[in-house]
Design an enzyme around this catalytic site. Structure first.
Site, PDB file in Angstrom:
ATOM      1  N   GLY A 115       0.844  -1.188   0.000  1.00 34.56           N
ATOM      2  CA  GLY A 115       0.000   0.000   0.000  1.00 34.56           C
ATOM      3  C   GLY A 115       0.887   1.248   0.000  1.00 34.56           C
ATOM      4  CB  THR A 139      -4.363  -1.095   0.336  1.00 34.69           C
ATOM      5  OG1 THR A 139      -5.245  -0.794   1.438  1.00 34.69           O
ATOM      6  CG2 THR A 139      -4.475   0.056  -0.656  1.00 34.69           C
ATOM      7  CG  ASP A 141      -7.631   0.805   3.659  1.00 37.84           C
ATOM      8  OD1 ASP A 141      -8.391  -0.137   3.917  1.00 37.84           O
ATOM      9  OD2 ASP A 141      -6.855   1.306   4.492  1.00 37.84           O
ATOM     10  CG  HIS A 278      -8.483  -8.359  10.233  1.00 32.07           C
ATOM     11  ND1 HIS A 278      -8.873  -7.710  11.371  1.00 32.07           N
ATOM     12  CD2 HIS A 278      -7.274  -7.840   9.894  1.00 32.07           C
ATOM     13  CE1 HIS A 278      -7.940  -6.850  11.725  1.00 32.07           C
ATOM     14  NE2 HIS A 278      -6.950  -6.914  10.851  1.00 32.07           N
TER      15      HIS A 278
HETATM   16  O1  F6P Z   1      -4.763  -0.910   5.331  1.00 32.80           O
HETATM   17  C1  F6P Z   1      -5.509  -2.075   5.296  1.00 32.80           C
HETATM   18  C2  F6P Z   1      -6.231  -2.286   6.597  1.00 32.80           C
HETATM   19  O2  F6P Z   1      -6.990  -3.448   6.497  1.00 32.80           O
HETATM   20  C3  F6P Z   1      -7.099  -1.110   7.039  1.00 32.80           C
HETATM   21  O3  F6P Z   1      -8.334  -1.106   6.356  1.00 32.80           O
HETATM   22  C4  F6P Z   1      -7.206  -1.349   8.515  1.00 32.80           C
HETATM   23  O4  F6P Z   1      -7.434  -0.140   9.207  1.00 32.80           O
HETATM   24  C5  F6P Z   1      -5.864  -1.918   8.859  1.00 32.80           C
HETATM   25  O5  F6P Z   1      -5.320  -2.454   7.665  1.00 32.80           O
HETATM   26  C6  F6P Z   1      -5.899  -2.990   9.918  1.00 32.80           C
HETATM   27  O6  F6P Z   1      -4.602  -3.350  10.237  1.00 32.80           O
HETATM   28  P1  F6P Z   1      -4.245  -4.613  11.151  1.00 32.80           P
HETATM   29  O7  F6P Z   1      -4.240  -5.815  10.251  1.00 32.80           O
HETATM   30  O8  F6P Z   1      -2.898  -4.288  11.672  1.00 32.80           O
HETATM   31  O9  F6P Z   1      -5.295  -4.723  12.208  1.00 32.80           O
END
Ligand code: F6P
Length: 355
Positions: A115, A139, A141, A278
């Protein structure tokens, strides 16, 4: 002379990573007769001695890999090499160790899938070290600058849309307002797209400042008109409201529950919140994400073959282009509040909380 290129996945995982690793290795083999080395655990694999990497055998990269979620090489979104967290709580610059690790693999080029944050770090590591580096955007996002699509986003939107499809009947059955919190650390791309596709009544994104009283009024109007449920999609980063009744910004985590309790208090309706989390990252990629992986992976290898590096492959106007990586670093692509998706949402009568 046979060339060797490396590939690593960095940052949070998403659907389509295995498909893009496969595409890079197949293009390297079939298109150029090159060998591909898969580096494990993102940059962490380059800190180990010997480094954690393996040669990818093209014969074993079959279709099953293209549809598998996650990344079989592993990834990390922790441990910034320039301020690496040490066990005693201090941080250390370990970038030189990572570069040495990459050099020990004797690579002629390196493809990094990441990303905006990861690509910036990878560029800072490898470009000054003279390692030919090409980036591929990924990503859920979808906020990497200069590309309309990042790997994983389409799949995440499909999952969030399916969640709305599933929330609607239970909302109807119990006459409840159903709040769905979706990911998007800084941007509302998943929320607005899934909200439109899934028939949401309200979509709240960080790019459009919203007010609780407007959200509540919209839901109440729907009730008065005979709608017994309402679907509300909120991006995890949309936790601010200047509305009367809102007690400041949402907690850093839990915007869905926070919003649900505010809506319940303001409207008197029963409200339930679902945090998709997730689940949005772990699926088999959609056909669209597999195609994107194939197209971006192929072009990334070709860029190395052309001697064009310090660039990112991108999807723009229905084709693959490439852009200088320095145009990506430090920028991100938010939802355009005047763009097509916001306009479409408004056109369907979806409340964005601002009017
Ligand atoms: O950047 C991708 C993402 O899934 C975001 O949407 C989310 O805020 C973040 O990563 C979550 O990160 P982690 O896997 O560290 O909880």
């Amino acid at each position: 002379m046979t060339k060797r290129i490396g590939i690593l996945t960095s940052g949070g995982d998403c659907a389509g990573l295995n498909a893009v690793i496969r595409a890079v290795a197949l293009r390297a083999h079939h298109g150029h007769g090159w060998t591909t080395v898969g580096i494990e655990r993102g940059t962490l694999g380059l800190l180990d001695r010997p480094v954690r990497a393996r040669t990818l055998d093209p014969a074993r990269l079959d279709a099953a890999l293209a549809r598998a979620g996650g990344t079989f090489l592993g990834s990390t979104n922790r441990g910034n090499p320039f301020a690496f967290p040490m066990p005693d709580g201090s941080t250390r610059d370990r970038s030189a160790e990572i570069v040495d690790g990459a050099r020990s693999l004797d690579l002629d080029g390196l493809v990094g899938v990441g990303g905006d944050g990861s690509l910036a770090i990878l560029r800072r590591l490898f470009v000054p070290a003279g390692i030919a580096f090409v980036g591929i955007p990924k990503t859920i996002d979808n906020d990497v600058a200069r590309t309309e699509r990042a790997l994983g986003y389409g799949t995440a939107v499909a999952i969030a849309t399916e969640a709305l499809d599933r929330l609607h009947p239970t909302g109807l059955s119990h006459e409840r307002v159903m709040v769905l919190e979706v990911m998007g650390r800084d941007a509302g791309h998943i929320a607005i797209a899934a909200g439109i596709a899934g028939g949401a009544d309200v979509v709240l994104i960080p790019e459009v400042p919203w007010r609780l009283d407007r959200v509540a009024a919209h839901i109440a109007r729907g009730r008065a008109a005979g709608r017994t449920t309402a679907l509300v999609v909120v991006a995890e980063a949309a936790g601010q409201s200047d509305a009367p009744g809102a007690t400041g910004d949402a907690p850093p985590r839990g915007v869905g529950e926070w919003l649900a309790s505010l809506i319940a208090k303001t409207t008197g309706f029963e409200v339930r919140a679902t945090v998709l989390g997730h689940v949005q990252r772990g699926a088999a990629p959609t056909a669209e994400d597999r195609l994107l992986a194939a197209a971006l992976g192929t072009r990334a290898v070709d860029l190395l073959a052309e001697g064009r590096h310090d660039r990112m492959v991108a999807w723009w106007n229905r084709q693959v282009i490439d852009v200088p990586l320095d145009k990506i670093v430090g920028r991100s692509r938010a939802v355009d509040p005047l763009g097509t998706l916001v306009h479409t949402a408004r056109g369907l009568g979806i409340c964005l909380g601002d009017v």
